[in-house]
Scaffold this motif. Sequence first.
Motif, PDB file in Angstrom:
ATOM      1  N   PHE A 160       0.804  -1.214   0.000  1.00 43.06           N
ATOM      2  CA  PHE A 160       0.000   0.000   0.000  1.00 43.06           C
ATOM      3  C   PHE A 160       0.840   1.268   0.000  1.00 43.06           C
ATOM      4  CE2 PHE A 160      -2.340  -3.401   2.188  1.00 43.06           C
ATOM      5  CZ  PHE A 160      -3.398  -3.537   1.302  1.00 43.06           C
TER       6      PHE A 160
ATOM      7  N   GLU B 213      -0.147   5.661   0.326  1.00 45.23           N
ATOM      8  CA  GLU B 213       0.476   6.650   1.194  1.00 45.23           C
ATOM      9  C   GLU B 213       1.116   7.759   0.366  1.00 45.23           C
ATOM     10  OE1 GLU B 213       3.204   4.557   3.641  1.00 45.23           O
ATOM     11  OE2 GLU B 213       1.681   3.277   4.575  1.00 45.23           O
TER      12      GLU B 213
ATOM     13  N   LEU C  78      -7.166   9.726   6.317  1.00 40.77           N
ATOM     14  CA  LEU C  78      -7.348   8.335   5.913  1.00 40.77           C
ATOM     15  C   LEU C  78      -7.221   7.415   7.121  1.00 40.77           C
ATOM     16  CD1 LEU C  78      -7.647   6.112   3.785  1.00 40.77           C
ATOM     17  CD2 LEU C  78      -5.187   6.309   3.347  1.00 40.77           C
ATOM     18  N   ASP C  79      -6.380   7.785   8.068  1.00 36.13           N
ATOM     19  CA  ASP C  79      -6.192   6.977   9.270  1.00 36.13           C
ATOM     20  C   ASP C  79      -7.497   6.763  10.027  1.00 36.13           C
ATOM     21  OD1 ASP C  79      -3.554   6.811   8.678  1.00 36.13           O
ATOM     22  OD2 ASP C  79      -2.824   7.988  10.370  1.00 36.13           O
TER      23      ASP C  79
ATOM     24  N   LEU D  78      -9.346   3.986   8.303  1.00 34.97           N
ATOM     25  CA  LEU D  78      -8.691   2.706   8.588  1.00 34.97           C
ATOM     26  C   LEU D  78      -8.952   2.263  10.026  1.00 34.97           C
ATOM     27  CD1 LEU D  78      -5.272   3.297   6.783  1.00 34.97           C
ATOM     28  CD2 LEU D  78      -7.314   2.128   5.913  1.00 34.97           C
ATOM     29  N   LYS D  79      -8.977   3.240  10.927  1.00 38.96           N
ATOM     30  CA  LYS D  79      -9.256   2.926  12.336  1.00 38.96           C
ATOM     31  C   LYS D  79     -10.665   2.349  12.490  1.00 38.96           C
ATOM     32  CE  LYS D  79      -7.933   6.024  15.185  1.00 38.96           C
ATOM     33  NZ  LYS D  79      -7.887   7.290  15.973  1.00 38.96           N
TER      34      LYS D  79
ATOM     35  N   LEU E  68     -12.355   0.762  10.199  1.00 37.50           N
ATOM     36  CA  LEU E  68     -12.318  -0.595   9.641  1.00 37.50           C
ATOM     37  C   LEU E  68     -11.739  -1.579  10.650  1.00 37.50           C
ATOM     38  CD1 LEU E  68     -11.135  -0.058   5.950  1.00 37.50           C
ATOM     39  CD2 LEU E  68     -13.330  -0.984   6.691  1.00 37.50           C
ATOM     40  N   ALA E  69     -10.668  -1.163  11.323  1.00 38.95           N
ATOM     41  CA  ALA E  69     -10.034  -2.029  12.316  1.00 38.95           C
ATOM     42  C   ALA E  69     -10.982  -2.312  13.473  1.00 38.95           C
ATOM     43  CB  ALA E  69      -8.744  -1.380  12.827  1.00 38.95           C
TER      44      ALA E  69
ATOM     45  N   HIS F 185     -13.556  -4.784  12.289  1.00 43.05           N
ATOM     46  CA  HIS F 185     -12.966  -6.110  12.150  1.00 43.05           C
ATOM     47  C   HIS F 185     -12.792  -6.775  13.500  1.00 43.05           C
ATOM     48  CE1 HIS F 185     -10.557  -9.351  10.531  1.00 43.05           C
ATOM     49  NE2 HIS F 185      -9.611  -9.083  11.414  1.00 43.05           N
TER      50      HIS F 185
END
Length: 217
Positions: free
Chosen positions: A122, A126, A201-202, A205-206, A208-209, A212
């Motif tokens: 990825f 970035e 973007l973080d 992603l956070k 999504l984490a 999950h």
Amino acid sequence: MKIDELSFDEKGLIPAIVQDHQSKKVLTLAYMNKESLEKTVETGETWFYSRSRQELWHKGATSGNIQKVEEITYDCDQDALVVFVDPAGPACHTGTASCFTESLWQRKDAFKQEGEEVTNRFAIIEELEQVIAERELEMPEGSYTTYLFEEGVDKILKKVGEEASEVIIAAKNRSKEELTWESADLLYHWLVLLREQKLPLDEVLKRLANRHGGQKG
């Protein structure tokens, strides 16, 4: 932690690494003394101490390129700071988004070389996120990204919608080449949208984490 508990050097200074809150790109390295750090916390904008002029200076006071502070962290020795900011323009007096534009050494990017081991799948995301951030701050003429930011959110949303539709059509056509191309376009315009909305973007992603991991939030 209180400001008085930080470890300032013998001249009463502490190095402050200024970093883009969204793209995480390092913008500049400056110095703060106790007074400039207090003014930074008080105003929510970066203030530094000029070692050459021996005076405080407010970033953007003359250029308009202020830096709104999102967070300040300190290291384990309490003798260095990282200041995360939302910049209103280029950080460097040369007009570039970052003062760090010249490369002294760079690891060969395995991701771009066919047949070599992939070290970071990825990396391009970035890199693209940082390029988009630079375009927004520098607004170079002739850049498509500049054009999108100049046109504003409605244009960006229109492009996101168009590219999402193209992805659907490509999938229905069972064309991997077309789907690859349109997916790349969608990802690019989505990253532009995140930048326009000031959403790192973080944070996505956070979320999504968290999902999950079965966490709420």
